[in-house]
Design a protein around this motif. Sequence first.
Motif, PDB file in Angstrom:
ATOM      1  N   ASN A  99      36.604  -2.280  46.978  1.00 51.28           N
ATOM      2  CA  ASN A  99      35.972  -3.080  45.931  1.00 51.28           C
ATOM      3  C   ASN A  99      35.423  -2.211  44.805  1.00 51.28           C
ATOM      4  O   ASN A  99      35.512  -2.571  43.631  1.00 51.28           O
ATOM      5  CB  ASN A  99      34.858  -3.926  46.550  1.00 51.28           C
ATOM      6  CG  ASN A  99      34.301  -4.956  45.591  1.00 51.28           C
ATOM      7  OD1 ASN A  99      33.110  -4.994  45.353  1.00 51.28           O
ATOM      8  ND2 ASN A  99      35.166  -5.791  45.018  1.00 51.28           N
TER       9      ASN A  99
ATOM     10  N   MET B 194      26.155  -7.736  39.033  1.00 51.54           N
ATOM     11  CA  MET B 194      25.891  -8.362  40.326  1.00 51.54           C
ATOM     12  C   MET B 194      26.334  -7.431  41.436  1.00 51.54           C
ATOM     13  O   MET B 194      27.517  -7.061  41.513  1.00 51.54           O
ATOM     14  CB  MET B 194      26.619  -9.705  40.429  1.00 51.54           C
ATOM     15  CG  MET B 194      26.264 -10.491  41.677  1.00 51.54           C
ATOM     16  SD  MET B 194      26.908 -12.190  41.607  1.00 51.54           S
ATOM     17  CE  MET B 194      26.303 -12.839  43.180  1.00 51.54           C
ATOM     18  N   VAL B 195      25.382  -7.016  42.245  1.00 51.51           N
ATOM     19  CA  VAL B 195      25.659  -6.107  43.345  1.00 51.51           C
ATOM     20  C   VAL B 195      25.433  -6.834  44.653  1.00 51.51           C
ATOM     21  O   VAL B 195      24.341  -7.360  44.907  1.00 51.51           O
ATOM     22  CB  VAL B 195      24.744  -4.855  43.280  1.00 51.51           C
ATOM     23  CG1 VAL B 195      25.124  -3.861  44.386  1.00 51.51           C
ATOM     24  CG2 VAL B 195      24.835  -4.196  41.905  1.00 51.51           C
ATOM     25  N   ASP B 196      26.481  -6.912  45.476  1.00 50.49           N
ATOM     26  CA  ASP B 196      26.361  -7.594  46.777  1.00 50.49           C
ATOM     27  C   ASP B 196      26.068  -6.584  47.886  1.00 50.49           C
ATOM     28  O   ASP B 196      26.376  -5.401  47.766  1.00 50.49           O
ATOM     29  CB  ASP B 196      27.666  -8.321  47.110  1.00 50.49           C
ATOM     30  CG  ASP B 196      27.818  -9.576  46.245  1.00 50.49           C
ATOM     31  OD1 ASP B 196      26.777 -10.117  45.805  1.00 50.49           O
ATOM     32  OD2 ASP B 196      28.955 -10.004  45.999  1.00 50.49           O
TER      33      ASP B 196
ATOM     34  N   ARG C 182      19.779  -7.424  44.857  1.00 48.35           N
ATOM     35  CA  ARG C 182      21.110  -7.666  45.418  1.00 48.35           C
ATOM     36  C   ARG C 182      21.426  -9.155  45.494  1.00 48.35           C
ATOM     37  O   ARG C 182      20.553  -9.991  45.725  1.00 48.35           O
ATOM     38  CB  ARG C 182      21.203  -7.061  46.823  1.00 48.35           C
ATOM     39  CG  ARG C 182      20.976  -5.545  46.858  1.00 48.35           C
ATOM     40  CD  ARG C 182      22.284  -4.818  46.799  1.00 48.35           C
ATOM     41  NE  ARG C 182      22.125  -3.402  46.525  1.00 48.35           N
ATOM     42  CZ  ARG C 182      23.011  -2.485  46.855  1.00 48.35           C
ATOM     43  NH1 ARG C 182      24.116  -2.836  47.479  1.00 48.35           N
ATOM     44  NH2 ARG C 182      22.815  -1.223  46.549  1.00 48.35           N
ATOM     45  N   GLY C 183      22.713  -9.461  45.293  1.00 50.73           N
ATOM     46  CA  GLY C 183      23.193 -10.831  45.444  1.00 50.73           C
ATOM     47  C   GLY C 183      22.765 -11.774  44.342  1.00 50.73           C
ATOM     48  O   GLY C 183      22.883 -12.994  44.490  1.00 50.73           O
TER      49      GLY C 183
ATOM     50  N   ASP D  19      32.027  -1.792  50.306  1.00 51.68           N
ATOM     51  CA  ASP D  19      33.470  -2.020  50.328  1.00 51.68           C
ATOM     52  C   ASP D  19      34.148  -0.989  49.429  1.00 51.68           C
ATOM     53  O   ASP D  19      34.105  -1.085  48.204  1.00 51.68           O
ATOM     54  CB  ASP D  19      33.768  -3.442  49.841  1.00 51.68           C
ATOM     55  CG  ASP D  19      35.240  -3.823  49.983  1.00 51.68           C
ATOM     56  OD1 ASP D  19      36.082  -2.908  50.091  1.00 51.68           O
ATOM     57  OD2 ASP D  19      35.542  -5.031  49.972  1.00 51.68           O
TER      58      ASP D  19
ATOM     59  N   TRP E   7      30.831  -6.813  38.938  1.00 49.68           N
ATOM     60  CA  TRP E   7      30.487  -7.402  40.236  1.00 49.68           C
ATOM     61  C   TRP E   7      31.205  -6.622  41.334  1.00 49.68           C
ATOM     62  O   TRP E   7      32.423  -6.479  41.304  1.00 49.68           O
ATOM     63  CB  TRP E   7      30.905  -8.880  40.241  1.00 49.68           C
ATOM     64  CG  TRP E   7      30.599  -9.639  41.511  1.00 49.68           C
ATOM     65  CD1 TRP E   7      29.781  -9.262  42.526  1.00 49.68           C
ATOM     66  CD2 TRP E   7      31.124 -10.906  41.881  1.00 49.68           C
ATOM     67  NE1 TRP E   7      29.728 -10.214  43.499  1.00 49.68           N
ATOM     68  CE2 TRP E   7      30.554 -11.234  43.133  1.00 49.68           C
ATOM     69  CE3 TRP E   7      32.013 -11.797  41.274  1.00 49.68           C
ATOM     70  CZ2 TRP E   7      30.865 -12.425  43.798  1.00 49.68           C
ATOM     71  CZ3 TRP E   7      32.321 -12.985  41.925  1.00 49.68           C
ATOM     72  CH2 TRP E   7      31.748 -13.294  43.178  1.00 49.68           C
ATOM     73  N   TYR E   8      30.453  -6.105  42.275  1.00 45.78           N
ATOM     74  CA  TYR E   8      31.070  -5.313  43.348  1.00 45.78           C
ATOM     75  C   TYR E   8      30.171  -5.326  44.587  1.00 45.78           C
ATOM     76  O   TYR E   8      29.007  -5.735  44.529  1.00 45.78           O
ATOM     77  CB  TYR E   8      31.290  -3.868  42.881  1.00 45.78           C
ATOM     78  CG  TYR E   8      30.010  -3.070  42.727  1.00 45.78           C
ATOM     79  CD1 TYR E   8      29.548  -2.234  43.738  1.00 45.78           C
ATOM     80  CD2 TYR E   8      29.238  -3.173  41.567  1.00 45.78           C
ATOM     81  CE1 TYR E   8      28.371  -1.523  43.605  1.00 45.78           C
ATOM     82  CE2 TYR E   8      28.067  -2.458  41.422  1.00 45.78           C
ATOM     83  CZ  TYR E   8      27.637  -1.626  42.441  1.00 45.78           C
ATOM     84  OH  TYR E   8      26.472  -0.926  42.313  1.00 45.78           O
ATOM     85  N   LYS E   9      30.764  -4.840  45.677  1.00 49.29           N
ATOM     86  CA  LYS E   9      30.039  -4.693  46.939  1.00 49.29           C
ATOM     87  C   LYS E   9      30.067  -3.217  47.311  1.00 49.29           C
ATOM     88  O   LYS E   9      31.140  -2.646  47.541  1.00 49.29           O
ATOM     89  CB  LYS E   9      30.691  -5.536  48.038  1.00 49.29           C
ATOM     90  CG  LYS E   9      29.907  -5.557  49.344  1.00 49.29           C
ATOM     91  CD  LYS E   9      30.555  -6.512  50.347  1.00 49.29           C
ATOM     92  CE  LYS E   9      29.734  -6.583  51.628  1.00 49.29           C
ATOM     93  NZ  LYS E   9      30.342  -7.529  52.595  1.00 49.29           N
ATOM     94  N   SER E  10      28.914  -2.586  47.344  1.00 44.83           N
ATOM     95  CA  SER E  10      28.841  -1.138  47.492  1.00 44.83           C
ATOM     96  C   SER E  10      29.421  -0.630  48.807  1.00 44.83           C
ATOM     97  O   SER E  10      29.918   0.498  48.879  1.00 44.83           O
ATOM     98  CB  SER E  10      27.389  -0.664  47.359  1.00 44.83           C
ATOM     99  OG  SER E  10      26.561  -1.310  48.316  1.00 44.83           O
TER     100      SER E  10
ATOM    101  N   GLU F   7      24.283   2.327  48.779  1.00 44.47           N
ATOM    102  CA  GLU F   7      23.985   1.040  49.416  1.00 44.47           C
ATOM    103  C   GLU F   7      22.544   0.600  49.200  1.00 44.47           C
ATOM    104  O   GLU F   7      22.173  -0.513  49.563  1.00 44.47           O
ATOM    105  CB  GLU F   7      24.302   1.107  50.915  1.00 44.47           C
ATOM    106  CG  GLU F   7      25.781   1.320  51.191  1.00 44.47           C
ATOM    107  CD  GLU F   7      26.142   1.147  52.660  1.00 44.47           C
ATOM    108  OE1 GLU F   7      25.250   0.743  53.439  1.00 44.47           O
ATOM    109  OE2 GLU F   7      27.296   1.416  53.009  1.00 44.47           O
TER     110      GLU F   7
END
Length: 318
Positions: free
Chosen positions: A116, A316-318, A285-286, A113, A108-111, A180
């Motif tokens: 992160n 999980m990609v935010d 996403r999300g 960030d 689980w990460y936020k591209s 992204e």
Amino acid sequence: MADKKVNEFYTRPPTLTKWEGFRLFLWNPETKQFLGRTGASWGKILLFYLIFYAVLIGFFAAMLAVFYQTLDSKKPKWELDNGLIGNNPGLGFRPMPPESNVESTLIWYKSSDKGNVHYWQSELKKFLKTYHKENNPNYNNVEQCSMFVSPTPGKVCDVKMTPQKWHPCLEEAGFGFEDEKGGPCIFLKLNKIYNWNPEYYNSTNLPDASIMSEYIRKDILEAESRNEHQMVWVTCEGENPADKENIGPLRYIPQRGFSSQYFPFKNQDGYLSPLVAVHFESPKRGILINIECKAWAKNIIHDRVDRRGSVHFELMVD
């Protein structure tokens, strides 16, 4: 004249306090005893235990030496079905979640960030470290192999991660975690089993469509027409209908499986496990996506409960 019996009387020992009794036990000046034993008594008992433990250690060392004569440092005594590992390899994935949550399989990460994604990238860098020449102390035993061509006896094949074949699943590209719009690269590897040889699928032994998806059956048949089917094939897909919709297109790098030149594993110096990087090109996403990846060969049995021949993780990609 008969000896007269002499009555002997003994005086009652003095009553000692606990502290006085303890001090007398530590050192008795009258009998020269330390902890209830004289110096000669202590010497005899120490000599006995010294000889006893010396003989015990010598016996244990001799038995251990005999035992090690029955072992081979390179080859296990029991192989495949006769060993504890068995003959059905499992499948592993990298990067793994943090050790603080050892049972988790969630990536689980936020591209957007950088902090992160740094953890996941650093985990892949550590995992791929031995695949670089400067970090492999036995790299002189590694040679460049053509696909499906076994190495020279005693040598092993290199896993060459060239930009032409492996982009974007490279350190320079952030392994896809900073994209992204796209998704990450997840690396798959087979667990090593000594002397295990895969039995490759071909047109005569393909399982039916209820077991193997039609698209992988088609790929195997096309590869067979080019005589390039000698691979342990790999598939990844969503576990549930919703996951199948959200997973998006996948790309297998450098090809959809582990080719035959890396088998069998015989504990050779410098051996590198073959890798397949799965690039998730546009996952939803999300949303949490449950993913199951499988390795395919005729002698690989799939068991979802015991995770034999397959691996599960969540993305999980935010």
